[in-house]
Each structure stands twice: as structure tokens, then as C-alpha cells.
Design a protein around this motif. Structure first.
Motif, mmCIF file in Angstrom:
data_model
loop_
_atom_site.group_PDB
_atom_site.id
_atom_site.type_symbol
_atom_site.label_atom_id
_atom_site.label_comp_id
_atom_site.label_asym_id
_atom_site.label_seq_id
_atom_site.Cartn_x
_atom_site.Cartn_y
_atom_site.Cartn_z
ATOM 1 N N TRP A 108 0.840 -1.202 0.000
ATOM 2 C CA TRP A 108 0.000 0.000 0.000
ATOM 3 C C TRP A 108 0.877 1.255 0.000
ATOM 4 C CZ3 TRP A 108 -4.537 -0.342 -1.758
ATOM 5 C CH2 TRP A 108 -5.338 -1.455 -1.519
ATOM 6 N N GLY A 109 2.032 1.171 0.625
ATOM 7 C CA GLY A 109 2.975 2.285 0.540
ATOM 8 C C GLY A 109 3.429 2.507 -0.889
ATOM 9 N N LEU A 110 3.665 1.421 -1.625
ATOM 10 C CA LEU A 110 4.020 1.542 -3.052
ATOM 11 C C LEU A 110 2.885 2.191 -3.830
ATOM 12 C CD1 LEU A 110 5.718 -1.922 -3.681
ATOM 13 C CD2 LEU A 110 6.846 0.293 -3.461
ATOM 14 N N ASP A 111 1.660 1.847 -3.473
ATOM 15 C CA ASP A 111 0.500 2.463 -4.131
ATOM 16 C C ASP A 111 0.490 3.968 -3.896
ATOM 17 O OD1 ASP A 111 -2.291 2.623 -5.225
ATOM 18 O OD2 ASP A 111 -2.742 3.113 -3.138
ATOM 19 N N ARG A 112 0.746 4.409 -2.652
ATOM 20 C CA ARG A 112 0.792 5.852 -2.367
ATOM 21 C C ARG A 112 1.897 6.532 -3.169
ATOM 22 N NH1 ARG A 112 0.379 3.977 2.869
ATOM 23 N NH2 ARG A 112 2.569 4.483 3.292
ATOM 24 N N LEU A 113 3.044 5.902 -3.228
ATOM 25 C CA LEU A 113 4.161 6.492 -3.967
ATOM 26 C C LEU A 113 3.808 6.669 -5.437
ATOM 27 C CD1 LEU A 113 7.256 4.632 -2.466
ATOM 28 C CD2 LEU A 113 6.508 6.966 -2.008
ATOM 29 N N TYR A 114 3.175 5.666 -6.009
ATOM 30 C CA TYR A 114 2.860 5.767 -7.442
ATOM 31 C C TYR A 114 1.836 6.864 -7.705
ATOM 32 C CZ TYR A 114 2.079 4.491 -12.260
ATOM 33 O OH TYR A 114 2.001 4.532 -13.631
ATOM 34 N N ASN A 115 0.829 6.953 -6.864
ATOM 35 C CA ASN A 115 -0.203 7.971 -7.084
ATOM 36 C C ASN A 115 0.325 9.381 -6.881
ATOM 37 O OD1 ASN A 115 -2.407 6.292 -7.759
ATOM 38 N ND2 ASN A 115 -2.656 5.717 -5.627
ATOM 39 N N ARG A 116 1.281 9.555 -5.955
ATOM 40 C CA ARG A 116 1.797 10.899 -5.675
ATOM 41 C C ARG A 116 2.929 11.297 -6.615
ATOM 42 N NH1 ARG A 116 2.063 10.343 0.955
ATOM 43 N NH2 ARG A 116 -0.193 10.411 1.324
ATOM 44 N N HIS A 117 3.607 10.316 -7.183
ATOM 45 C CA HIS A 117 4.781 10.623 -8.001
ATOM 46 C C HIS A 117 4.665 9.991 -9.384
ATOM 47 C CE1 HIS A 117 6.622 12.127 -4.322
ATOM 48 N NE2 HIS A 117 6.170 11.046 -3.734
ATOM 49 N N ARG A 118 3.433 9.920 -9.870
ATOM 50 C CA ARG A 118 3.198 9.289 -11.170
ATOM 51 C C ARG A 118 3.900 10.036 -12.283
ATOM 52 N NH1 ARG A 118 -2.861 7.707 -12.626
ATOM 53 N NH2 ARG A 118 -2.522 6.737 -10.595
ATOM 54 N N GLN A 119 4.012 11.353 -12.152
ATOM 55 C CA GLN A 119 4.643 12.141 -13.206
ATOM 56 C C GLN A 119 6.068 11.675 -13.478
ATOM 57 O OE1 GLN A 119 2.882 14.238 -14.888
ATOM 58 N NE2 GLN A 119 4.495 14.963 -16.257
ATOM 59 N N LEU A 120 6.779 11.249 -12.440
ATOM 60 C CA LEU A 120 8.134 10.740 -12.642
ATOM 61 C C LEU A 120 8.113 9.267 -13.027
ATOM 62 C CD1 LEU A 120 11.235 11.463 -10.471
ATOM 63 C CD2 LEU A 120 10.813 9.178 -11.286
ATOM 64 N N LEU A 121 7.318 8.463 -12.307
ATOM 65 C CA LEU A 121 7.354 7.017 -12.518
ATOM 66 C C LEU A 121 6.756 6.602 -13.855
ATOM 67 C CD1 LEU A 121 6.398 5.917 -8.909
ATOM 68 C CD2 LEU A 121 8.617 5.644 -10.021
ATOM 69 N N ALA A 122 5.826 7.395 -14.373
ATOM 70 C CA ALA A 122 5.239 7.052 -15.667
ATOM 71 C C ALA A 122 6.125 7.471 -16.830
ATOM 72 C CB ALA A 122 3.863 7.705 -15.808
ATOM 73 N N PHE A 123 7.156 8.271 -16.545
ATOM 74 C CA PHE A 123 8.024 8.762 -17.619
ATOM 75 C C PHE A 123 9.485 8.539 -17.263
ATOM 76 C CE2 PHE A 123 4.123 11.246 -17.741
ATOM 77 C CZ PHE A 123 3.717 11.038 -19.040
#
Length: 682
Positions: free
Chosen positions: A403-418
């Protein structure tokens, strides 16, 4: 004409008065000559009376002389009439001579009106009169730079500027004097302004002190001028005199904006001199007294720097005790230079991370990178943000905090998606799978695929992390999207591509759901199998299982044979290596090579790479071998150990062992009964 109209006209004619006769024409020249003589005798009222006929016909010189006579009377009513006539001489007829004289006299009238208004306590009126005086003086000097009244006008301009207490006006007057006259007295008055405003700025400390000493009275009249001298003293290292002037400004003009700036400069001087407590006190006073000013933000920054360097231990204002973190927050949300704000945002993020608040530190880093896209340290901040995010993903993944990984992805999607570092989004996708959220995992993989494709083509989309994406598509039965990806690859790359083994593995998984086992084996296992990568090994494992299920032992032998004792398989896919050894042992058993099978099973029992379930299976097969060889005691002992094993993964083997024990026991009873029958005891 009708009678009704004639009667009113007749009445009007009866009562109409006769017009007065026109005055005789006036010759202004004799009147002007007579008036001049009266003016020279000081008979100003007589001068006015003589010139009245000439003024009535707007004779220019008569207007001017009459205005001078009124001005000479020096009473309020006469000055008002003089002002009216001077304005007429300026605005009504450009041909009237001596206009510079009219401008100058108008200015003097307004100056006298200002003095009278100030004496009467009407300060606003006095300011207005001085502004009017300044206007007429400036116009005169502009239109008539060589006027006889030039120096007097320049003196009046300077005096009016002093009385108005406006430094910009004083500066303009001083510049006008400097450009317009060689008069030493005037130049001396303008000197303190011109000297401090010159560019480049004065660099001779002795000369600066001498100029200040000569003109201190005027300098103390204007806070802006005093601040300019204080600033220059500070620049040249005369901190004592600079501090003295800043204190003058603070004490004489506490409500002016110069006071806040002076306080800030005074605090900086104390800091430079090593008086840190005094500097801290002044910075605190600035923050408290001018909370919305730029100086308050500068004071917070200075206090923060002093705490960084341990020059002060605390920073307290009368209304608040500031912590170090609050000072950083104050600087971060100020209007200071973006480079300064970015530096302290970065520092706060590191501090949060150091104290274990990784997600808070990451949010600060994210905002910093978004706001500070360019600049001397922008690259450092981006790398630090990325590094901290990736480390946090590693930590959460290792701790099983999905669930911590889920929070990280939702908050930092701009970096992780690119990002091209796909192993980190892959960990997040794997976390979603473990949380039973395949749709979320699919979103992560979709972003990875699209970005990879946009920058590198389809090739990189088949690196290991994104191969898992295609397998997820297969698992979720999203055949349309999966088929599209497969077709894109086939149209772009050949069998020699470095990611072709990944493609073939995904293709096998896709075909396994859409083709019969026979067709699948014919398509994928027809040629000798060479293992060059883990993807080849995974494909080999799948095909070998299909060959077993379809009861094609020769094909299964060939496939497992390619896996046995293959160092690449043992290193990268050890499960296939173990399965191949188990299969080989079972095949020896099946082919009645009991000694070879026993050796193989015993090797499995002593190999720590195998699981408990694998060893239970090998142990069970050894028991069966003993049973087949008639070694009942050995088989019973092993069956008993397996039947009562507490390993939860061995339940199927427990049941089989118990059945074999029951069968062997039943056989033993039957044999005993037969022996009794043979002995006649039945």
C-alpha cells in the motif's frame, strides 16, 4: 402685417432705452509711458489706475506692468489679481514679451501663498501651492534656459524641492542646477545629491566623509539621501558611520519603508561585526514589526543562516518562538529569489528523509522539481528526487509495504510514468498483483509501454519488466490489446533482435490459450531447443509440461534433456533444473531402471536446493522401489515416516503412504490366513 403683431412691437419700441455711445479709441503708448513713471516712483495704485484702459483692450505690456504693480503691493487681494494678469499674459497672447518674467513671478506668488498657508496650519494647501510653484519654475527653465531669472529660478526650484520633502524632486532640481549654471553657490547646494548619485559610485572614503560633513543638514532632511550615504559608507567599510545613519533613519522616520530597510542593514552590520545576539534581536524586530514586507523575508533568511552556522541558538519574536523547520518553511514560501528558496526546500526534504519522513521529503522534492525547472542546481534536485524515490520504492518493496508503493505511485506518477528505469514501476506493478489489483498493475504497465515506445520504439518494450506487462495482458485475457502489441513487434523486428526470446515466450503463452496442445508443440517445439536466456528456459519449461500432459515422453525427454545440467538454467531458472532432475528420476522409474532411479532420488534427498515437497516425493518413490523389490520392511518404514509427516505441503503424499500401508497390512493378513489354511488350522 396683422394688427395683433404690430402692437407688441410698438410697445417695445416705446420702452427701449438708447445704447450708450461707444468709448473713444484708446492709445496705450502714452498711458504706458505715464504708468512707467508712476511705477518707478513707487506709486503702484496710481500705476494700476493709469493702465486700466490699456488693460481693458488687452495691451500686452500694459497687462504685464499692471501685474507687476499688483505684485508690488504684496497683499493677498493684490497678489490674486497679479496672478490672474500674469496667467493672461502667458496663455492669452504669445506675442507678449517677457513671458519668463511672468512664469517666475507666478512661481513666487505660489511660494508666498504656501508660506501663508503653512503659517495658518493648512499644510495640504501649502503642498499644493509649492507644487504649482515648482511647475511654473520648471516650465520657465525649460522654455527660457538663458533667462535673466535663471539662477533665481534654480534657487527657487531647489528651495521648493526641500520644502516639499520629496527626494525625487530634490534630485531633479539638483540635476537641473548641475546642467544649467556655473554659479558656485548653487552648485554647492546641489553637490550632496549629485555626488552620491554619480555613477560609478564614489570610492574615496575620505572624500565621502568630507562631503557628508559639509552637507549633513541637508542630508538629514531626506531619508532616501541619508540611506544612500549610509549604503555607501557600508560598502566602503565605514560600518560605524553607516550604522549611525541607519539609526537616524529608524528614529526620525519609523513609519517609512526606509526604516525597515535601515533596520535590516543595521542587523547585517551587527552580524558582520560579530554581534550575533544584537543582529538576531534586530532580525526578530523586523519580522514582528514588518511581517508583510520584503525585509521580513530577508530577516528570516538571515536568521536561518545564523542558525545554520550556530551563530544563534534560537530565534524568538515577541509573538512566536521559531523552530528551525518553521524558519525553513518561512523562506520556502517567501518571495525571495527562487535559487534561495530551492536550496532550503532541498534542505528541508533531506531533513525530513533523515528523520524517517520519507514520503513528506518526497513531496517537498516533487514540488521543488516542478517549480525549479531551470537553474544552477536543477539537475542536482532532479537526481536527488529520483534517487530518494527509487530508494523508498526499494525499501517498501523489501518490507512488503505494498500500500505504501501504491501511495508512492499515485503521488509521483509524473516521474514514474516517464522514467526509463522500469524496474521501479515494475516493483509497484508487482505490488498491485500481490494486493490482487491487476487493473492498477495494468495501468502502471500501460504507462511504461507508452513512454518506452515514444522514446525508443517497440524494441525496449520487450525488456523484462514490460514482458511481464504482456504476460499480465495474457493473464487478464485482454487479447485485443495483447495481439496488437505482438503484431507491432513482428512488423518492426526480426528473429535476430535481442529481445526476440521475450517475444517468443509471450507468444507461446498467448498461443497456449488459443491452440490445441498438439498444434502448440508442433509450432514451438519442432526444432532442437537451445537455451540462451532465461526466457528460453521459461519457454522450455512450459513446453515440457505440455509434452508431459499430452503424454509425449520422447518429446518431454528431449526438452528436459536440454534443461538438465545446463548452467544457465541452473543459475537463472533453478525451478526448471529441479523439475528436470525429478522428471529424469521418474522416467528411470517408469523404464524400470530401479537402481538408476534410486540413485537419482537419493541425490535429490541430499540436495538442499529442493523443497520439502520435492524431497517427500523422492522419499515416496524410494519406498515404492523397495516395495517393488520386495523389501517390505524398508518400504513400511519409509511409508510410515511419510504418512505421519507434519509438513503441510506433504498432505497428498501422506494420503498415498497411508493407503500403501493399509494395502501392505491387508496383504500381510491375507498371507497369514493362507498359511493357516495350508496348515489345516482353519
Amino acid at each position: 402685417m396683422p394688427v395683433s403683431l404690430m402692437l407688441p412691437l410698438f410697445c417695445l419700441m416705446m420702452f427701449q432705452e438708447d445704447k450708450p455711445p461707444a468709448p473713444p479709441p484708446v492709445d496705450p503708448e502714452p498711458l504706458l509711458a505715464e504708468a512707467r513713471q508712476a511705477y518707478l516712483r513707487g506709486e503702484f495704485n496710481e500705476t494700476i489706475d493709469i493702465l486700466r484702459p490699456a488693460v481693458r483692450i488687452n495691451h500686452g505690456l500694459s497687462l504685464l506692468l499692471s501685474a507687476d504693480a499688483y505684485y508690488a503691493l504684496q497683499n493677498p487681494e493684490a497678489l490674486k489679481k497679479a496672478r490672474f494678469l500674469y496667467e493672461r499674459s502667458i496663455y492669452e497672447d504669445d506675442a507678449i514679451p517677457f513671458a519668463d518674467h511672468s512664469y517666475y513671478r507666478l512661481a513666487q506668488i505660489y511660494i508666498e501663498n504656501a508660506s501663508a498657508a503653512e503659517t495658518a496650519g493648512r499644510g495640504y494647501d501649502a503642498q499644493t501651492y509649492r507644487e504649482e510653484a515648482g511647475f511654473f519654475l520648471t516650465q520657465m527653465l525649460k522654455k527660457y534656459p538663458d533667462s535673466y531669472f535663471r539662477d533665481q529660478a534654480l534657487q527657487s526650484v531647489f528651495d521648493v524641492a526641500k520644502d516639499l520633502r520629496r527626494y525625487r524632486t530634490l534630485k531633479g532640481a539638483a540635476e537641473l542646477i548641475w546642467q544649467s549654471t556655473p554659479d558656485l553657490a548653487l552648485l554647492n547646494q546641489a553637490e550632496p545629491v549629485i555626488y552620491i548619485e554619480q555613477r560609478p559610485a564614489p570610492s574615496d572614503s575620505a572624500e565621502l566623509n568630507a562631503t557628508y560633513d559639509r552637507h549633513s543638514a541637508l542630508i538629514h532632511h531626506f531619508p532616501e539621501l541619508m540611506f544612500a550615504y549610509a549604503d555607501r559608507f557600508e560598502t566602503l567599510g565605514d560600518l560605524t558611520r553607516a550604522a549611525e545613519l541607519y539609526l537616524y533613519i529608524i528614529n526620525l522616520w519609523p513609519e517609512r519603508e526606509d526604516s525597515a530597510a535601515s533596520l535590516l542593514r543595521l542587523a547585517q552590520i551587527n552580524r558582520r561585526q560579530g554581534h550575533y545576539e544584537a543582529a538576531g534581536f534586530l532580525y526578530a524586530y523586523i519580522v514582528e514589526a514588518y511581517p508583510n514586507g520584503d525585509e521580513a523575508e530577508q530577516a528570516l533568511l538571515a536568521a536561518l543562516e545564523m542558525m545554520d552556522r550556530r551563530q544563534i541558538r534560537q530565534f524568538d519574536t515577541p509573538s512566536h518562538q521559531w523552530t528551525y523547520a518553521e524558519l525553513i518553511e518561512g523562506v520556502r514560501y517567501s518571495q525571495l529569489d527562487s535559487t534561495i528558496r530551492a536550496r532550503y526546500s532541498y534542505q528541508l526534504a533531506l531533513m525530513e528523509a533523515m528523520f524517517g519522513n520519507l514520503e513528506q521529503g518526497l513531496l517537498i522534492m516533487r514540488n521543488l522539481v516542478a517549480e525549479y525547472e531551470r537553474g544552477p542546481f536543477a539537475g542536482l534536485y532532479r537526481n536527488a528526487y529520483q534517487g530518494l524515490l527509487f530508494k523508498t520504492i526499494d525499501d517498501y518493496d523489501a518490507a512488503g509495504d505494498y500500500w505504501g508503493l501504491d501511495r508512492l505511485y499515485n503521488r509521483h506518477r509524473q516521474l514514474l510514468a516517464f522514467t526509463t528505469e522500469v524496474r521501479y514501476p515494475e516493483k509497484i506493478a508487482a505490488g498491485y498483483i500481490k494486493l490482487d489489483l491487476p487493473s492498477s498493475a495494468l495501468l502502471v504497465y500501460d504507462n511504461m509501454w507508452n513512454f518506452k515506445q515514444s522514446i525508443s520504439g517497440f524494441e525496449l518494450a520487450f525488456e523484462p519488466a514490460l514482458t511481464e506487462y504482456l504476460l499480465l495482458l495474457d493473464l487478464m485475457r485482454m487479447d485485443e490489446k495483447l495481439a496488437l502489441r505482438m503484431d507491432e513487434y513482428q512488423q518492426t523486428y526480426s528473429a535476430r533482435d535481442r529481445f526476440h526470446p521475450q517475444f517468443r515466450f509471450v507468444q507461446l503463452e498467448y498461443d497456449a490459450r488459443h491452440q490445441e496442445s498438439e498444434a502448440l508443440l508442433e509450432k514451438h517445439a519442432a526444432t532442437p531447443f537451445v537455451v540462451n536466456s532465461v526466457w528460453d528456459a521459461r519457454r522450455l519449461r512450459r513446453l515440457a509440461l505440455v509434452a508431459q500432459e499430452t503424454e509425449k515422453p520422447s518429446l518431454a525427454d528431449r526438452l528436459y534433456g536440454a534443461a538438465r545440467r545446463n548452467p544457465l538454467v541452473a543459475a537463472q531458472l533453478p525451478v526448471l533444473d529441479r523439475e528436470a532432475e525429478l522428471y529424469y528420476a521418474d522416467r528411470l522409474f517408469e523404464l524400470a531402471d530401479y537402481n538408476g532411479a534410486r540413485d537419482q532420488y537419493e541425490g535429490i534427498l541430499t540436495d538442499n536446493r529442493y523443497s520439502e515437497a520435492d524431497r517427500d516425493w523422492a522419499y515416496l518413490q524410494i519406498a515404492r522401489l523397495f516395495e517393488l523389490e520386495g523389501k517390505r520392511k524398508q518400504s513400511l518404514r519409509i511409508y510410515g515416516q511419510i504418512a505421519w509427516s507434519e509438513d503441510p505441503d506433504a498432505v497428498p503424499y501422506n494420503l498415498f503412504a497411508k493407503r500403501r500401508l493399509d494395502a501392505l497390512a491387508a496383504t500381510q493378513r491375507i498371507n497369514a490366513m493362507e498359511k493357516e489354511l495350508e496348515g489345516g488350522r482353519f
